[in-house]
Design a protein around this motif. Structure first.
Motif, mmCIF file in Angstrom:
data_model
loop_
_atom_site.group_PDB
_atom_site.id
_atom_site.type_symbol
_atom_site.label_atom_id
_atom_site.label_comp_id
_atom_site.label_asym_id
_atom_site.label_seq_id
_atom_site.Cartn_x
_atom_site.Cartn_y
_atom_site.Cartn_z
ATOM 1 N N ARG A 4 6.376 -17.780 -50.032
ATOM 2 C CA ARG A 4 5.689 -17.917 -48.736
ATOM 3 C C ARG A 4 6.210 -16.897 -47.736
ATOM 4 N NH1 ARG A 4 6.857 -23.253 -49.275
ATOM 5 N NH2 ARG A 4 8.196 -23.198 -47.445
ATOM 6 N N LEU A 5 7.516 -16.721 -47.709
ATOM 7 C CA LEU A 5 8.114 -15.756 -46.795
ATOM 8 C C LEU A 5 7.601 -14.349 -47.100
ATOM 9 C CD1 LEU A 5 10.083 -14.992 -44.547
ATOM 10 C CD2 LEU A 5 11.883 -14.865 -46.290
ATOM 11 N N LEU A 62 5.439 -12.031 -44.581
ATOM 12 C CA LEU A 62 5.893 -10.695 -44.203
ATOM 13 C C LEU A 62 4.838 -9.642 -44.529
ATOM 14 C CD1 LEU A 62 9.654 -10.790 -45.265
ATOM 15 C CD2 LEU A 62 8.721 -10.757 -42.938
ATOM 16 N N GLU A 63 4.209 -9.769 -45.689
ATOM 17 C CA GLU A 63 3.153 -8.824 -46.065
ATOM 18 C C GLU A 63 1.972 -8.918 -45.108
ATOM 19 O OE1 GLU A 63 2.314 -9.719 -50.160
ATOM 20 O OE2 GLU A 63 4.164 -8.739 -50.855
ATOM 21 N N GLU A 64 1.595 -10.152 -44.749
ATOM 22 C CA GLU A 64 0.479 -10.332 -43.804
ATOM 23 C C GLU A 64 0.819 -9.743 -42.434
ATOM 24 O OE1 GLU A 64 -0.398 -14.519 -43.761
ATOM 25 O OE2 GLU A 64 -1.108 -14.501 -45.848
ATOM 26 N N GLU A 65 2.028 -9.977 -41.961
ATOM 27 C CA GLU A 65 2.447 -9.425 -40.677
ATOM 28 C C GLU A 65 2.483 -7.898 -40.724
ATOM 29 O OE1 GLU A 65 2.844 -10.824 -37.681
ATOM 30 O OE2 GLU A 65 2.180 -12.684 -38.609
ATOM 31 N N GLY A 93 8.976 -2.111 -44.691
ATOM 32 C CA GLY A 93 10.070 -2.595 -45.539
ATOM 33 C C GLY A 93 11.167 -1.556 -45.693
ATOM 34 N N ALA A 94 10.775 -0.306 -45.862
ATOM 35 C CA ALA A 94 11.762 0.767 -45.998
ATOM 36 C C ALA A 94 12.515 0.988 -44.691
ATOM 37 C CB ALA A 94 11.083 2.057 -46.452
ATOM 38 N N TYR A 95 11.813 0.864 -43.575
ATOM 39 C CA TYR A 95 12.488 0.985 -42.279
ATOM 40 C C TYR A 95 13.483 -0.156 -42.094
ATOM 41 C CZ TYR A 95 8.835 4.339 -40.993
ATOM 42 O OH TYR A 95 7.985 5.396 -40.940
ATOM 43 N N ALA A 96 13.087 -1.359 -42.487
ATOM 44 C CA ALA A 96 14.003 -2.499 -42.400
ATOM 45 C C ALA A 96 15.222 -2.250 -43.291
ATOM 46 C CB ALA A 96 13.292 -3.791 -42.797
ATOM 47 N N GLY A 97 14.992 -1.667 -44.466
ATOM 48 C CA GLY A 97 16.106 -1.328 -45.356
ATOM 49 C C GLY A 97 17.044 -0.316 -44.725
#
Length: 176
Positions: A10-11, A15-18, A31-35
Motif C-alpha cells: 500500500r505504501l 508513493l507511486e500515485e503521489e 525516488g532517485a532524488y530521495a535516494g
C-alpha cells in the motif's frame, strides 16, 4: 479490512500515485532524488559519528573562513560540473553539447532514474556545491590546515578567473 502484511504494498502504491500526481508523467526521478538525499543525510550522520568518536572539536568559523570556503566551493563546483578536463567523470551521465562559456562545457543529462539524478547532480554547479561545501566543512573538522590550504588555493583560482574576465572585458572596451 486490509491485511497489515500488505502495508508495504500500500505504501509503495501510494508513493507511486503521489509521484505520478507530482510529475504529471514527466521524467522526474523522485525516488532517485530521495535516494540522493538519503545518501547525503547518511554521510552527514557518519561524519558526525566519526567526529564524536575521534573527539574532534567543531570549529567556530570566522567570517574569513566562511569567505574562503565560499570561494573554494564556488571554484570546485564549477570545476566538477563544467570543466572540460573533468568531463570523463560526467560522461556516463551526460551528453556533450558544446562550449557554454570560457573553459566550460554545455552538457545534457541522459538516462533515467538514478542515472539521471546523478547526471543532474554532477552537471549542476549549484547541486555539487552542497556536497562540496559539506566536504570542506568535514575537512575543517578532520584536517583543518590541509583543508584551509586547499580552500585558499581554490579561492585564489576563483579570484584569478575573475581577473581574467575583467581583463577580457577591459580589452573589448578598449578595442571599441
Amino acid at each position: 479490512m486490509p491485511s497489515p502484511d500488505d502495508a508495504p504494498g500500500r505504501l509503495r502504491r501510494n508513493l507511486e500515485e503521489e509521484g505520478e500526481a507530482y510529475t504529471g508523467g514527466e521524467d522526474h526521478p523522485l525516488g532517485a532524488y530521495a535516494g540522493a538525499m538519503g545518501v547525503y543525510v547518511a554521510s552527514i550522520a557518519a561524519l558526525a559519528a566519526a567526529a564524536r568518536v575521534a573527539r574532534r572539536e567543531l570549529p567556530d568559523p570566522s567570517p574569513w573562513d566562511v569567505l574562503l570556503c565560499a570561494g573554494a566551493t564556488h571554484r570546485l563546483s564549477r570545476l566538477v560540473a563544467k570543466d572540460p578536463v573533468t568531463s570523463p567523470l560526467r560522461a556516463p551521465f551526460a551528453r556533450y553539447r558544446g562550449i557554454e562559456g570560457p573553459a566550460e562545457l554545455a552538457e545534457d543529462v541522459r538516462g533515467s532514474g538514478a542515472r539521471k539524478a546523478v547526471g543532474e547532480l554532477v552537471t549542476c554547479p549549484f547541486c555539487t556545491g552542497m556536497w562540496i561545501s559539506t566536504g570542506i566543512a568535514a575537512g575543517m573538522v578532520f584536517a583543518p590546515r590541509a583543508t584551509r590550504l586547499a580552500a585558499a588555493t581554490l579561492t585564489a583560482l576563483a579570484c584569478s578567473d575573475l581577473l581574467h574576465f575583467a581583463r577580457v572585458r577591459m580589452q573589448r572596451t578598449t578595442e571599441e
